[in-house]
Design a protein around this motif. Structure first.
Motif, PDB file in Angstrom:
ATOM      1  N   ASP A 614       0.860  -1.423  -0.173  1.00  0.00           N
ATOM      2  CA  ASP A 614       0.096  -0.110   0.112  1.00  0.00           C
ATOM      3  C   ASP A 614       0.627   1.177  -0.034  1.00  0.00           C
ATOM      4  N   LEU A 615       1.657   1.042   0.901  1.00  0.00           N
ATOM      5  CA  LEU A 615       2.839   2.935   0.624  1.00  0.00           C
ATOM      6  C   LEU A 615       3.380   2.608  -0.348  1.00  0.00           C
ATOM      7  N   VAL A 616       4.155   1.204  -1.341  1.00  0.00           N
ATOM      8  CA  VAL A 616       4.157   2.075  -2.591  1.00  0.00           C
ATOM      9  C   VAL A 616       3.179   2.264  -3.599  1.00  0.00           C
ATOM     10  N   ARG A 617       1.937   1.214  -4.277  1.00  0.00           N
ATOM     11  CA  ARG A 617       0.757   2.482  -4.435  1.00  0.00           C
ATOM     12  C   ARG A 617       1.423   3.719  -4.156  1.00  0.00           C
ATOM     13  N   ASP A 618       1.122   4.459  -2.683  1.00  0.00           N
ATOM     14  CA  ASP A 618       0.947   5.932  -1.963  1.00  0.00           C
ATOM     15  C   ASP A 618       2.333   6.412  -2.629  1.00  0.00           C
ATOM     16  N   LEU A 619       3.393   5.754  -3.040  1.00  0.00           N
ATOM     17  CA  LEU A 619       4.318   6.827  -3.178  1.00  0.00           C
ATOM     18  C   LEU A 619       4.083   7.041  -4.438  1.00  0.00           C
ATOM     19  N   ASN A 620       4.154   5.902  -5.141  1.00  0.00           N
ATOM     20  CA  ASN A 620       3.800   6.251  -7.276  1.00  0.00           C
ATOM     21  C   ASN A 620       2.870   7.568  -6.961  1.00  0.00           C
ATOM     22  N   THR A 621       2.018   7.070  -6.451  1.00  0.00           N
ATOM     23  CA  THR A 621       0.697   8.132  -6.427  1.00  0.00           C
ATOM     24  C   THR A 621       0.720   9.872  -6.264  1.00  0.00           C
ATOM     25  N   VAL A 622       1.410  10.356  -5.347  1.00  0.00           N
ATOM     26  CA  VAL A 622       1.649  11.348  -4.960  1.00  0.00           C
ATOM     27  C   VAL A 622       3.050  11.695  -5.338  1.00  0.00           C
ATOM     28  N   TYR A 623       3.698  10.714  -5.763  1.00  0.00           N
ATOM     29  CA  TYR A 623       4.581  11.152  -7.028  1.00  0.00           C
ATOM     30  C   TYR A 623       4.581  11.635  -8.313  1.00  0.00           C
ATOM     31  N   ARG A 624       3.415  10.422  -8.870  1.00  0.00           N
ATOM     32  CA  ARG A 624       2.935  11.166 -10.135  1.00  0.00           C
ATOM     33  C   ARG A 624       2.782  12.500 -10.218  1.00  0.00           C
ATOM     34  N   ALA A 625       1.690  12.567  -9.090  1.00  0.00           N
ATOM     35  CA  ALA A 625       0.915  14.068  -8.589  1.00  0.00           C
ATOM     36  C   ALA A 625       1.633  15.369  -8.720  1.00  0.00           C
ATOM     37  N   THR A 626       2.970  14.664  -8.103  1.00  0.00           N
ATOM     38  CA  THR A 626       3.571  16.244  -8.124  1.00  0.00           C
ATOM     39  C   THR A 626       4.694  16.603  -8.632  1.00  0.00           C
ATOM     40  N   PRO A 627       4.760  17.703  -9.350  1.00  0.00           N
ATOM     41  CA  PRO A 627       6.172  17.723 -10.088  1.00  0.00           C
ATOM     42  C   PRO A 627       7.048  17.637  -9.593  1.00  0.00           C
ATOM     43  N   ALA A 628       7.031  18.539  -8.271  1.00  0.00           N
ATOM     44  CA  ALA A 628       8.378  19.167  -7.861  1.00  0.00           C
ATOM     45  C   ALA A 628       9.508  17.431  -7.660  1.00  0.00           C
ATOM     46  N   LEU A 629       8.699  15.924  -7.479  1.00  0.00           N
ATOM     47  CA  LEU A 629       9.660  14.945  -7.409  1.00  0.00           C
ATOM     48  C   LEU A 629       9.985  14.675  -8.814  1.00  0.00           C
ATOM     49  N   TRP A 630       9.921  15.816  -9.634  1.00  0.00           N
ATOM     50  CA  TRP A 630      10.464  14.714 -11.181  1.00  0.00           C
ATOM     51  C   TRP A 630      11.224  15.544 -11.860  1.00  0.00           C
ATOM     52  N   GLU A 631       9.984  16.535 -11.664  1.00  0.00           N
ATOM     53  CA  GLU A 631       9.943  17.650 -13.201  1.00  0.00           C
ATOM     54  C   GLU A 631      11.800  18.458 -13.034  1.00  0.00           C
ATOM     55  N   ARG A 632      12.079  18.388 -12.176  1.00  0.00           N
ATOM     56  CA  ARG A 632      14.038  18.672 -12.145  1.00  0.00           C
ATOM     57  C   ARG A 632      14.851  18.036 -11.729  1.00  0.00           C
ATOM     58  N   ASP A 633      14.418  17.554 -11.611  1.00  0.00           N
ATOM     59  CA  ASP A 633      15.768  16.385 -11.033  1.00  0.00           C
ATOM     60  C   ASP A 633      16.675  16.353 -11.668  1.00  0.00           C
ATOM     61  N   THR A 634      17.316  17.027 -13.405  1.00  0.00           N
ATOM     62  CA  THR A 634      18.330  17.380 -14.034  1.00  0.00           C
ATOM     63  C   THR A 634      19.310  18.298 -13.446  1.00  0.00           C
ATOM     64  N   ASP A 635      18.110  19.444 -12.686  1.00  0.00           N
ATOM     65  CA  ASP A 635      18.446  20.935 -12.572  1.00  0.00           C
ATOM     66  C   ASP A 635      18.435  21.267 -10.690  1.00  0.00           C
TER      67      ASP A 635
END
Length: 735
Positions: A614-635
């Motif tokens: 359930d945690l992994v499911r929620d990690l992915n759900t919040v991750y995909r809905a939160t651009p701060a976690l992926w939008e500037r991965d290389t910045d």
């Protein structure tokens, strides 16, 4: 085309043709020995003084007749399966052959009356090493040629004296079907009428030394189920229904998109399921857990299941253990329709030494270097590819394109890149020789990787290439036009090693290893990274992820959950191997798959595995809905330490920012004590914050030290209660 016994006398029938001119003894000997470069110059129909001479090679036939407009003219036996005759004709007619065996007769088209079924453009591109769709030129291709249905067989064997086609249709004897050499290309070709999909075949090669052996087709697109080793004639009839996915997959560059990968070994994910059966289960499971992609451990054909697919013999054939190539396409299509991308492990670094496969293919080193010091891979008992040879580079570059174009693969994770890049990889002094500049870099491998990446990105928009590269090679993800290797992403092996080392220590000792969790940010923006917890980390005594953790079972699971949330918040993309999403305690092996029984609600002793999932499911759900976690991965501007030096507390806190500056605060407490009133600075302009995720929540199996109410920022800081062995994500509340 079957071979038959010749012990019975020839039957009576049509009158014999006139004698044909005899073959030159040398030509005859080489033809019968399978060592002639031009059998079409000897067999078939040819104008000669007095008419048209016909000659056929049909071992074990009782008789062979030429059929023209329904009229039969019997050829004379010359012995050794050769039949010939002369007809007083002005031109070569349309004709067939009537071949009589002991148990019946067959009327067949003569393979030696056809022009080559491979064009000059193909041959030119093969010679140049630039045929980007090589699989359409080499291998076994069912087709209609000059109005006749059959299969074109082609193979690259430049050192061979002769090559013949052998198959179940010849009882694995190649005598009847010698191939012709198509000049300096090194390609041999033969069109066989009447051979259709499903036929099993190999190439019978006569080396320059006179040795004769059977080889599987390097370009075979289908194979027998191992341990059988024959190639299988195949053609695709699959109709894709993933048009929307293919049109949209390249809209956002991968380094600025969410990428959360579930690594899967298809034969054991649900042991016993076929590709089509997996298509009914895998997409639904991965979509439910919120992963954006699956990464499939190698699916190319391999003889030994214990290699997990990393010792490939059939680079162009999905393993037949789980179904046909079209069945594999069905699985990819199902994943795409579920909104899930497909990354495939690709293994161009080496190949096994099986004598029926690529090794010394035409009797000489061909795909491997001629220098044994370069050819032998010291770690795996395999051969390395000769990256300096243009035809070998073409074989591999086209193979990368093949999976992307023919199977709609969205990404290639390239295995063992470091072993390709360095001439002295796992070698001692004296076991390698430097390059022309005196260095240890394999310049041919560098050129190959650059060519592969540039070609894939040009031909397959939206595809990402990912390097498993374990050294500090400069520019792995830098574009090729800037001197880099051109990969889209690179596995961060340093982060993996350091963070697993840290988390495996007892909390009381972690303060001495604090820098192992912070050091990754020193180089986090040197490449575009994936953070991998892969199959390699949970096998061969390394223990499953949860079993690496110290403490009792509750602490192990708490560490596991806190570590995953730290990983998901850290700059870089994520990869998690199957079974780790529900804290499987046992190591994975190919003998059995994940311990799915741990998730059975009837299994009351350990209900907490479902909490981790359930945690992994929620990690992915919040991750995909939160651009701060992926939008500037290389910045570098997308990350800021809040607390990076709290070694005594075993606490890490950092901020992630999206392109608009919206923050997420990630806090990890890797000590087993509650930390009250812990002050952490946050950006101005955000008066209220709330927990977006807390790994200590009861539903995950934690102690439920959570904050459900908003948290007010005071004097630019939050005062938090940090749960033990837990990670908390906080975000500003909307205005």
């Amino acid at each position: 085309m079957a071979l038959r016994d010749t012990s019975l006398p020839e039957p009576s029938g049509p009158a014999h043709c006139a004698p044909a001119p005899a073959l030159d003894p040398g030509d005859r000997g080489r033809l019968l020995a399978g060592a002639h470069h031009d059998p079409h110059g000897l067999l078939g129909a040819h104008p000669v003084p007095g008419g048209i001479a016909f000659r056929a090679l049909r071992p074990f036939a009782r008789s062979v007749s030429v059929v023209i407009d329904g009229e039969h003219s019997r050829l004379t036996s010359e012995g050794d399966g050769l039949f010939s005759g002369l007809l007083p004709l002005d031109a070569i007619p349309d004709y067939t052959l009537l071949v009589a065996y002991a148990d019946g007769e067959q009327e067949v088209h003569d393979p030696y009356r056809f022009l080559p079924a491979l064009g000059e453009t193909d041959l030119h591109l093969i010679r140049e090493g630039r045929h980007e769709q090589l699989w359409k030129a080499l291998g076994a291709e069912p087709m209609t040629h000059e109005g006749v249905t059959g299969t074109r067989f082609t193979v690259w064997a430049p050192n061979a004296q002769g090559v013949r086609v052998a198959g179940e249709f010849t009882f694995w004897d190649g005598q009847a079907f010698p191939m012709r050499s198509l000049g300096s290309s090194g390609v041999w070709e033969l069109f066989l009428p009447g051979i259709t999909e499903g036929a099993r075949y190999k190439f019978e090669i006569t080396s320059r030394y006179g040795d004769r052996f059977l080889k599987s087709d390097p370009m075979a697109r289908s194979t027998e189920v191992p341990p059988a080793t024959a190639s299988v004639v195949t053609a695709s009839h699959f109709e894709w229904s993933d048009e929307k996915w293919m049109a949209r997959r390249g809209e956002l560059p991968v380094h600025r998109a969410p990428l959360s990968v579930y690594e899967v070994h298809l034969p054991t994910w649900r042991k016993g399921l076929t590709y089509r059966q997996l298509a009914d289960e895998l997409p639904a499971y991965v979509k439910d857990l919120g992963f954006t992609h699956v990464e499939l451990m190698p699916v190319a054909e391999h003889p030994f299941g214990g290699s997990w697919g990393y010792q490939v013999t059939g680079f162009y054939a999905p393993t037949s253990r789980l179904g046909t190539p079209d069945d594999f396409k069905y699985l990819v299509d199902a994943l795409h329709r579920a909104g899930i991308g497909v990354i495939m492990d690709w293994v161009p670094a080496h190949f096994p030494k099986d004598d029926w496969a690529l090794a010394r293919f035409d009797g000489d080193p061909l795909y491997e270097p001629g220098d044994s010091r370069r050819a032998e891979h010291p770690d795996w008992g395999t051969y390395e590819f000769d990256f300096g040879r243009v035809e070998v580079r073409n074989f591999l570059v086209a193979n990368a394109v093949y999976w992307c174009e023919e199977f709609h693969i969205d990404g290639l994770r390239v295995d063992a890149v470091a072993s390709m890049l360095y001439l002295d990889y796992s070698r001692d002094s004296g076991q390698w020789s430097p390059n022309v500049f005196g260095g240890r870099e394999d310049l041919g491998a560098v050129a190959f990787l650059q060519e592969m990446n540039a070609t894939v990105y040009r031909r397959a928009p939206g595809v990402v290439t990912i390097a498993e590269e374990s050294t500090a090679w400069d520019g792995v993800t830098r574009p090729t036009d800037s001197g880099g290797l051109g990969f889209g992403l690179k596995w961060n092996m340093g982060w993996m090693h350091d963070s697993l080392g840290y988390i495996s220590h007892e909390p009381v000792h972690r303060k001495y290893h604090h820098n192992e969790m912070t050091f990754s940010m020193v180089y986090a923006y040197s490449e575009n990274y994936v953070l991998p917890i892969s199959h390699d980390e949970v096998v061969h005594g390394k223990q499953a992820l949860v079993s690496k953790m110290p403490g009792d079972w509750w602490q192990q699971r708490a560490n596991h959950r806190a570590y995953l949330a730290f990983m998901w918040a850290h700059p870089g993309k994520q990869l998690l191997f199957m079974g780790q999403e529900f804290a499987q305690g046992a190591e994975w092996s190919e003998a059995h798959g994940p311990d799915w029984w741990l998730l059975d609600p009837a299994y009351e002793a350990e209900p907490d595995h479902r909490g981790v999932r359930d945690l992994v499911r929620d990690l992915n759900t919040v991750y995909r809905a939160t651009p701060a976690l992926w939008e500037r991965d290389t910045d570098p501007g997308g990350f800021r330490w809040v607390v990076g030096d709290a070694a005594e507390d075993n606490v890490f806190a950092f901020l992630r920012f999206d392109a608009a500056g919206r923050p997420l605060l990630a806090v990890s407490n890797f000590s087993p004590v509650v930390r009250e009133d812990y002050r952490l600075g946050v950006p101005e302009g955000h008066p209220l914050w709330q927990e977006a995720l807390n790994t200590d929540a009861t539903r995950y199996g934690g102690g439920d030290i959570v904050r459900r109410d908003p948290i007010k920022a005071e004097d630019g800081a939050l005062r938090l209660t940090l749960p033990p062995l837990a990670t908390v994500w906080l975000v500003p509340m909307p205005d």
